[in-house]
Design a protein around this motif. Sequence first.
Motif, PDB file in Angstrom:
ATOM      1  N   ASP A 232      35.861  72.389  62.868  1.00  0.00           N
ATOM      2  CA  ASP A 232      34.948  73.700  63.332  1.00  0.00           C
ATOM      3  C   ASP A 232      34.224  73.025  61.596  1.00  0.00           C
ATOM      4  O   ASP A 232      35.604  72.751  60.332  1.00  0.00           O
ATOM      5  CB  ASP A 232      35.647  74.770  63.023  1.00  0.00           C
ATOM      6  N   ASP A 233      33.870  73.143  60.626  1.00  0.00           N
ATOM      7  CA  ASP A 233      33.411  72.561  59.749  1.00  0.00           C
ATOM      8  C   ASP A 233      33.315  73.951  58.765  1.00  0.00           C
ATOM      9  O   ASP A 233      33.555  73.972  57.319  1.00  0.00           O
ATOM     10  CB  ASP A 233      31.685  72.307  58.927  1.00  0.00           C
ATOM     11  N   ASN A 234      34.289  74.940  59.067  1.00  0.00           N
ATOM     12  CA  ASN A 234      34.554  76.273  58.140  1.00  0.00           C
ATOM     13  C   ASN A 234      35.847  76.024  58.193  1.00  0.00           C
ATOM     14  O   ASN A 234      36.896  76.619  58.918  1.00  0.00           O
ATOM     15  CB  ASN A 234      33.618  77.278  58.780  1.00  0.00           C
ATOM     16  N   GLN A 235      36.213  75.599  56.609  1.00  0.00           N
ATOM     17  CA  GLN A 235      37.775  75.841  56.278  1.00  0.00           C
ATOM     18  C   GLN A 235      38.640  77.190  56.314  1.00  0.00           C
ATOM     19  O   GLN A 235      39.453  76.933  56.744  1.00  0.00           O
ATOM     20  CB  GLN A 235      37.752  75.240  55.027  1.00  0.00           C
TER      21      GLN A 235
ATOM     22  N   HIS B 231      37.210  68.669  59.838  1.00  0.00           N
ATOM     23  CA  HIS B 231      35.694  69.095  59.552  1.00  0.00           C
ATOM     24  C   HIS B 231      34.500  68.649  59.960  1.00  0.00           C
ATOM     25  O   HIS B 231      33.434  69.159  59.562  1.00  0.00           O
ATOM     26  CB  HIS B 231      36.086  69.544  57.993  1.00  0.00           C
ATOM     27  N   ASP B 232      34.710  67.530  60.391  1.00  0.00           N
ATOM     28  CA  ASP B 232      33.441  66.946  60.538  1.00  0.00           C
ATOM     29  C   ASP B 232      33.270  66.005  61.481  1.00  0.00           C
ATOM     30  O   ASP B 232      34.725  65.238  62.616  1.00  0.00           O
ATOM     31  CB  ASP B 232      32.479  65.991  59.516  1.00  0.00           C
ATOM     32  N   GLY B 233      32.513  65.877  63.051  1.00  0.00           N
ATOM     33  CA  GLY B 233      32.249  65.174  64.128  1.00  0.00           C
ATOM     34  C   GLY B 233      32.841  63.524  64.099  1.00  0.00           C
ATOM     35  O   GLY B 233      33.921  63.171  65.216  1.00  0.00           O
TER      36      GLY B 233
ATOM     37  N   PRO C 296      28.443  69.280  60.556  1.00  0.00           N
ATOM     38  CA  PRO C 296      27.453  67.700  59.449  1.00  0.00           C
ATOM     39  C   PRO C 296      27.874  66.579  60.043  1.00  0.00           C
ATOM     40  O   PRO C 296      29.172  66.596  60.768  1.00  0.00           O
ATOM     41  CB  PRO C 296      28.237  67.883  58.383  1.00  0.00           C
ATOM     42  N   HIS C 297      27.481  65.378  59.613  1.00  0.00           N
ATOM     43  CA  HIS C 297      28.108  63.722  60.188  1.00  0.00           C
ATOM     44  C   HIS C 297      27.321  62.950  61.590  1.00  0.00           C
ATOM     45  O   HIS C 297      26.174  63.183  62.120  1.00  0.00           O
ATOM     46  CB  HIS C 297      28.671  63.366  59.154  1.00  0.00           C
ATOM     47  N   LEU C 298      28.022  64.181  62.462  1.00  0.00           N
ATOM     48  CA  LEU C 298      28.048  64.182  63.614  1.00  0.00           C
ATOM     49  C   LEU C 298      28.234  65.503  64.440  1.00  0.00           C
ATOM     50  O   LEU C 298      29.542  65.893  64.469  1.00  0.00           O
ATOM     51  CB  LEU C 298      29.131  62.995  64.789  1.00  0.00           C
ATOM     52  N   ASP C 299      27.443  65.991  64.680  1.00  0.00           N
ATOM     53  CA  ASP C 299      27.643  67.474  65.333  1.00  0.00           C
ATOM     54  C   ASP C 299      28.441  67.208  66.589  1.00  0.00           C
ATOM     55  O   ASP C 299      28.794  65.781  67.076  1.00  0.00           O
ATOM     56  CB  ASP C 299      26.078  67.985  65.487  1.00  0.00           C
TER      57      ASP C 299
END
Length: 262
Positions: free
Chosen positions: A11-14, A37-39, A62-65
Motif C-alpha cells: 500500500d502506498d500509504n506508509q 509501497h508500489d506495484g 503509483p508506478h503500477l496499480d
Amino acid sequence: MGQTIDILIVDDNQEFCQLLAEFFEVNEKFNVVEILHDGEQVLEFLKNNENPDVLILDLIMPHLDGIGVLEELNSQDLIGEMKVIALTAMGHDKIMKTVIDLGVHYYIMKPFDLDKLQQRIKQLMEKNTGVSENIHFQDPQLEIENGNYIPYITQIIQELGVPAHIKGYRYVRQAVKMVIKDMDLLGAVTKELYPRVADEFDSTPSRVERAIRHAIDVAWQRGNQKALKKYFKNNINENVKPTNSQFIARIADKIVVDLKVS
C-alpha cells in the motif's frame, strides 16, 4: 492451523502499512514478511522470493496499480497458492468483477475493521478453497445502515492515531459503538459504560478506564495532529487532553451527525 501465516502488505500509504503491520505482529500466528509501497516492487519481490501465504494489495498505487500487478502476476503465473486480498476506497462493480476475474479471493473497501480482516484471512487459510467461494464485498455504508458502525469508528480511531495493538483501541471502539446506540451511557460512564465494555472483553471496569486513558495519551503525544485538531479543536487550543468520556462522546457525536446528514 498451527503454522504461521506469512503476509505481504502492499500500500502506498506508509502510516496505514505500519498500522496493519503492528496489528498483525501482536498475534504470533501472523508474520509480516515485507511492506512495499508500489506495484513494481511487488513484482520484483515475488519474482525473487517465495510467495507469502497472503498478499494484501491496495488497488490505487503509483508506478503500477493493483490491477496492473494482478495482470502481471497472472501472465507470469506467479499467484499459485497465494491468497490475494484487494483493498480499495472505490466500490465500483466493474472494478470488483475485474479483480475477482484476476484471482482476488477477498475484496474489501476502506475503511474496514482490522479484526474482520484478520478473521477473513484465517478463514481463507483454513478453507483453502476456490476463489468463487471466498469472494466478499464489504460496503461501509450498508454496514452502517444495518447498525454496524465499527468500520466508521475504526476509520476515525485510526485517523486520530490510536495504535491498533493496544487494548485501549478496542475498548474505545466498543465504547463508542455502545454510546451511539444509547447516548444516556455518557451520563454513567463509570457505573455502566466501563462495566459493559469490560464484559465484552472479559476485563474489569478499572482496566478499561486505564486502557482508554492510555490510548488517548498515545494519540495526544504521537497521533495525527491535523486529525486531533479537527475533532478536538478546543482541547488543542487550550492544550488540555480530552477526558475519556469527552473522547468517546466526540467520536460518537461525529458519526451520529454524519449519518443524519447523509
